[in-house]
Design a protein around this motif. Structure first.
Motif, PDB file in Angstrom:
ATOM      1  N   SER A  81       0.471  -1.215   0.114  1.00  0.00           N
ATOM      2  CA  SER A  81       0.280   0.190   0.081  1.00  0.00           C
ATOM      3  C   SER A  81       0.679   1.308  -0.314  1.00  0.00           C
ATOM      4  CB  SER A  81      -0.750  -0.473   1.442  1.00  0.00           C
ATOM      5  OG  SER A  81      -0.211  -0.589   1.842  1.00  0.00           O
ATOM      6  N   GLU A  82       1.721   1.226   0.618  1.00  0.00           N
ATOM      7  CA  GLU A  82       2.944   2.476   0.891  1.00  0.00           C
ATOM      8  C   GLU A  82       2.821   2.510  -0.841  1.00  0.00           C
ATOM      9  OE1 GLU A  82       6.116  -1.639   0.745  1.00  0.00           O
ATOM     10  OE2 GLU A  82       4.047  -0.382   1.862  1.00  0.00           O
ATOM     11  N   ASP A  83       3.474   2.308  -2.095  1.00  0.00           N
ATOM     12  CA  ASP A  83       3.275   2.500  -3.258  1.00  0.00           C
ATOM     13  C   ASP A  83       2.641   3.798  -3.901  1.00  0.00           C
ATOM     14  OD1 ASP A  83       5.686   0.722  -3.775  1.00  0.00           O
ATOM     15  OD2 ASP A  83       4.858  -0.815  -4.454  1.00  0.00           O
ATOM     16  N   PHE A  84       1.007   3.267  -2.967  1.00  0.00           N
ATOM     17  CA  PHE A  84       0.514   4.541  -3.908  1.00  0.00           C
ATOM     18  C   PHE A  84      -0.144   5.093  -2.395  1.00  0.00           C
ATOM     19  CE2 PHE A  84      -1.003   0.307  -5.054  1.00  0.00           C
ATOM     20  CZ  PHE A  84      -0.583   0.133  -6.416  1.00  0.00           C
ATOM     21  N   PHE A  85       0.734   5.929  -1.788  1.00  0.00           N
ATOM     22  CA  PHE A  85       0.884   6.804  -1.067  1.00  0.00           C
ATOM     23  C   PHE A  85       1.336   8.512  -0.321  1.00  0.00           C
ATOM     24  CE2 PHE A  85       2.193   9.103   2.777  1.00  0.00           C
ATOM     25  CZ  PHE A  85       1.164   9.157   3.667  1.00  0.00           C
ATOM     26  N   VAL A  86       0.246   9.150  -1.022  1.00  0.00           N
ATOM     27  CA  VAL A  86       0.291  10.348  -1.434  1.00  0.00           C
ATOM     28  C   VAL A  86       0.537  11.265  -0.112  1.00  0.00           C
ATOM     29  CG1 VAL A  86      -0.475  12.410  -3.106  1.00  0.00           C
ATOM     30  CG2 VAL A  86      -1.267  10.012  -3.379  1.00  0.00           C
ATOM     31  N   HIS A  87       2.003  11.653  -0.319  1.00  0.00           N
ATOM     32  CA  HIS A  87       2.687  12.828   0.733  1.00  0.00           C
ATOM     33  C   HIS A  87       1.655  14.079   1.281  1.00  0.00           C
ATOM     34  CE1 HIS A  87       5.561   9.634   1.856  1.00  0.00           C
ATOM     35  NE2 HIS A  87       5.912   9.342   0.361  1.00  0.00           N
ATOM     36  N   PHE A  90      -5.157   4.772  -4.785  1.00  0.00           N
ATOM     37  CA  PHE A  90      -4.974   3.395  -5.579  1.00  0.00           C
ATOM     38  C   PHE A  90      -6.154   3.265  -6.728  1.00  0.00           C
ATOM     39  CE2 PHE A  90      -5.633   2.213  -1.566  1.00  0.00           C
ATOM     40  CZ  PHE A  90      -4.193   1.132  -1.548  1.00  0.00           C
ATOM     41  N   PRO A  91      -5.763   2.503  -7.774  1.00  0.00           N
ATOM     42  CA  PRO A  91      -5.725   2.537  -9.662  1.00  0.00           C
ATOM     43  C   PRO A  91      -7.643   2.647  -8.749  1.00  0.00           C
ATOM     44  CG  PRO A  91      -3.951   1.867  -9.535  1.00  0.00           C
ATOM     45  CD  PRO A  91      -4.717   1.757  -7.328  1.00  0.00           C
TER      46      PRO A  91
END
Length: 130
Positions: A71-77, A84-85
């Protein structure tokens, strides 16, 4: 990872419902995240009403909890959220709606809402609230 019934209610009608009653269903889906534990919680609220939508017969609110490995690959800082797509969100919605359908069948069995079976719903039809 899990399913939970969060809330439910039954409002018995003043007179018995006729056989083959027509029910109207209102659904709302909400997504929550626990970023530290890599969880996505999809909450579905279903209201069951009479045909005119004036009388609320029952309601069931439940959640499906999903563990998302990367899920960290989809985290928006910038806004500390997950992005998510769209096809993935549609899949989560579809699984949740199907699971809620089963919970409804089990929960309302033996009541006046036994025949209130949630119809097939297009999980793409939900609008994202801003």
């Amino acid at each position: 990872m899990g399913m939970e019934i969060l809330d439910s209610c039954l409002n018995a009608p003043s007179s018995p419902l006729p056989p083959n009653s027509n029910f109207q269903f209102e659904l709302a889906i909400e997504h929550r995240f626990n970023i530290e534990k890599k969880l996505v919680i999809v909450i579905c609220n279903v209201s069951i009403k009479d045909q005119s939508k004036d009388i609320l017969y029952g309601q069931l609110r439940g959640s499906c909890i999903f563990f998302i490995e990367k899920s960290e690959d989809f985290f928006v800082h910038e806004n500390k959220s997950l992005n998510f797509p769209e096809p993935f969100i549609v899949t989560l919605n579809s699984i949740t709606i199907s699971s809620i359908r089963g919970l409804m069948f089990s929960f309302f069995r033996g009541t006046f809402l036994h025949q209130a079976v949630l119809p097939i719903i297009d999980p793409k039809s939900f609008q994202k609230a801003i």
